[in-house]
Design an enzyme around this catalytic site. Sequence first.
Site, PDB file in Angstrom:
ATOM      1  N   GLY A  11       0.777  -1.238   0.000  1.00  0.00           N
ATOM      2  CA  GLY A  11       0.000   0.000   0.000  1.00  0.00           C
ATOM      3  C   GLY A  11       0.806   1.284   0.000  1.00  0.00           C
ATOM      4  CE  LYS A 138       3.400  -7.996 -13.164  1.00  0.00           C
ATOM      5  NZ  LYS A 138       3.235  -6.647 -13.667  1.00  0.00           N
ATOM      6  NE  ARG A 142      -2.755 -13.097 -15.647  1.00  0.00           N
ATOM      7  CZ  ARG A 142      -3.312 -12.596 -16.742  1.00  0.00           C
ATOM      8  NH1 ARG A 142      -3.776 -13.400 -17.684  1.00  0.00           N
ATOM      9  NH2 ARG A 142      -3.388 -11.292 -16.915  1.00  0.00           N
TER      10      ARG A 142
HETATM   11  P1  NDP Z   1       6.730  -0.183  -6.031  1.00  0.00           P
HETATM   12  O1  NDP Z   1       8.143  -0.366  -6.465  1.00  0.00           O
HETATM   13  O2  NDP Z   1       6.251   1.190  -5.779  1.00  0.00           O
HETATM   14  O3  NDP Z   1       6.555  -1.092  -4.713  1.00  0.00           O
HETATM   15  C1  NDP Z   1       5.288  -1.423  -4.227  1.00  0.00           C
HETATM   16  C2  NDP Z   1       5.383  -2.087  -2.881  1.00  0.00           C
HETATM   17  O4  NDP Z   1       6.001  -3.370  -2.969  1.00  0.00           O
HETATM   18  C3  NDP Z   1       6.204  -1.390  -1.826  1.00  0.00           C
HETATM   19  O5  NDP Z   1       5.566  -0.247  -1.363  1.00  0.00           O
HETATM   20  C4  NDP Z   1       6.321  -2.483  -0.790  1.00  0.00           C
HETATM   21  O6  NDP Z   1       5.135  -2.561  -0.003  1.00  0.00           O
HETATM   22  C5  NDP Z   1       6.337  -3.754  -1.639  1.00  0.00           C
HETATM   23  N1  NDP Z   1       7.673  -4.324  -1.590  1.00  0.00           N
HETATM   24  C6  NDP Z   1       8.787  -3.900  -2.211  1.00  0.00           C
HETATM   25  N2  NDP Z   1       9.834  -4.679  -1.878  1.00  0.00           N
HETATM   26  C7  NDP Z   1       9.347  -5.614  -1.017  1.00  0.00           C
HETATM   27  C8  NDP Z   1       9.929  -6.704  -0.308  1.00  0.00           C
HETATM   28  N3  NDP Z   1      11.207  -7.013  -0.439  1.00  0.00           N
HETATM   29  N4  NDP Z   1       9.115  -7.430   0.494  1.00  0.00           N
HETATM   30  C9  NDP Z   1       7.801  -7.147   0.615  1.00  0.00           C
HETATM   31  N5  NDP Z   1       7.201  -6.122  -0.037  1.00  0.00           N
HETATM   32  C10 NDP Z   1       7.976  -5.383  -0.827  1.00  0.00           C
HETATM   33  O7  NDP Z   1       5.756  -0.938  -7.065  1.00  0.00           O
HETATM   34  P2  NDP Z   1       4.977  -0.357  -8.327  1.00  0.00           P
HETATM   35  O8  NDP Z   1       3.776   0.379  -7.860  1.00  0.00           O
HETATM   36  O9  NDP Z   1       5.950   0.301  -9.236  1.00  0.00           O
HETATM   37  O10 NDP Z   1       4.530  -1.715  -9.059  1.00  0.00           O
HETATM   38  C11 NDP Z   1       3.326  -2.400  -8.745  1.00  0.00           C
HETATM   39  C12 NDP Z   1       2.904  -3.245  -9.944  1.00  0.00           C
HETATM   40  O11 NDP Z   1       2.720  -2.375 -11.069  1.00  0.00           O
HETATM   41  C13 NDP Z   1       3.910  -4.322 -10.382  1.00  0.00           C
HETATM   42  O12 NDP Z   1       3.219  -5.507 -10.692  1.00  0.00           O
HETATM   43  C14 NDP Z   1       4.548  -3.750 -11.641  1.00  0.00           C
HETATM   44  O13 NDP Z   1       4.922  -4.741 -12.575  1.00  0.00           O
HETATM   45  C15 NDP Z   1       3.434  -2.866 -12.190  1.00  0.00           C
HETATM   46  N6  NDP Z   1       3.961  -1.704 -12.947  1.00  0.00           N
HETATM   47  C16 NDP Z   1       3.351  -1.332 -14.109  1.00  0.00           C
HETATM   48  C17 NDP Z   1       3.801  -0.241 -14.842  1.00  0.00           C
HETATM   49  C18 NDP Z   1       3.092   0.155 -16.091  1.00  0.00           C
HETATM   50  O14 NDP Z   1       3.510   1.113 -16.771  1.00  0.00           O
HETATM   51  N7  NDP Z   1       2.016  -0.493 -16.456  1.00  0.00           N
HETATM   52  C19 NDP Z   1       4.956   0.560 -14.386  1.00  0.00           C
HETATM   53  C20 NDP Z   1       5.489   0.127 -13.113  1.00  0.00           C
HETATM   54  C21 NDP Z   1       4.996  -0.971 -12.430  1.00  0.00           C
HETATM   55  P3  NDP Z   1       4.968  -1.990   1.489  1.00  0.00           P
HETATM   56  O15 NDP Z   1       3.941  -0.917   1.351  1.00  0.00           O
HETATM   57  O16 NDP Z   1       4.500  -3.147   2.275  1.00  0.00           O
HETATM   58  O17 NDP Z   1       6.306  -1.486   1.941  1.00  0.00           O
END
Ligand code: NDP
Length: 312
Positions: A11, A138, A142
């Site tokens: 989140g 992914k 799924r």
């Molecule tokens: P972020 O890099 O912002 O990370 C999201 C959350 O992942 C963090 O806030 C953290 O949650 C959790 N996280 C990170 N590292 C760990 C770890 N080691 N252990 C547990 N939790 C962890 O993610 P995005 O928002 O960039 O990406 C989310 C999704 O969106 C992905 O599936 C990605 O592939 C996709 N995406 C799509 C894009 C597009 O253009 N369509 C571009 C970028 C991403 P916590 O809050 O618990 O700390």
Amino acid sequence: MEKSKVLIVGGTGYIGKRMVRASLAQGHETFVLHRPEIGVDIEKVQLLLSFKEQGARLVSGSFQDHQSLVNAVKLVDVVICAISGVHIRSHQILLQLKLVDAIKEAGNVKRFLPSEFGTDPARMSHALDPGRVTFDDKMVIRKAVEKAGIPFTYISSNIFAGYFLGGLCQPGFLIPSTESVVLFGDGNVKAIFVDEDDIAMYTIKTIDDPRTLNKTVYIRPPKNILSQREVVQIWEKLIGKELQKSSISEEQFLSSMGGQSYAQSVAMVHYYHICFEGCLTNFEIGEEGVEACELYPQIKYTTVEEYMKRYV
Ligand code: NDP
């Protein structure tokens, strides 16, 4: 109908925080996983506290502690996972598989939305290395979700606008140039750009909707299906100036890949498939899918032009 209770995992992330806000805005009782591992990360802690002030409930839970995940999942009807993609590579699989196990054991979840939010991985079995890791991972999730019989919705949200519009679709840029741009080939391949807050808004709409049960939801705002050239034209209109244009061929782009970090190489492959191949737009949505703007025509989405005004 009573609105589902929602747990957001991840989140504090880029898309995750928008999911929390959209869930609250649409009147869902909203729970956000608070991992003890974030420790003294003051930005995350402050963000979690701001969610609490807005009415969310923070639930302590760790991927290292199965029972804590089960307990968190038991509090809600819907789980949305928004954990990061490539920078935690195989981690993402591992973590999400743990979440799937917890959801399976809890047995109460009416809908699970795994961390997808991009290109439909089911259509990317031909993708190049190393970028294909995103899609392969992914698909593993799924399969696990479907094998466990967990009701799901997969969100294929296409491009997070900030990543591509900011750089006029050029990798490595997040602010648009007022001087020049390099086009992918002729720059005429269509992609789909979606405001990140709109992605969250549509996502939350789907969770109590029977039409999206066990479906892939594609977010395709009709006015935002544009080529790179069209994006550049919108920008030129906004700044009242024509940019100098050059072009990179498919072969040149492919041979320019290399020498980058792993995450950059993965991203380059994504640019390749989106901007040369047209992987977001070169198919019709079939029986397995539905389109969000058709399902929720009342939502006024942000157009590319509106989004790009922030850069002027
Ligand atoms: P972020 O890099 O912002 O990370 C999201 C959350 O992942 C963090 O806030 C953290 O949650 C959790 N996280 C990170 N590292 C760990 C770890 N080691 N252990 C547990 N939790 C962890 O993610 P995005 O928002 O960039 O990406 C989310 C999704 O969106 C992905 O599936 C990605 O592939 C996709 N995406 C799509 C894009 C597009 O253009 N369509 C571009 C970028 C991403 P916590 O809050 O618990 O700390």
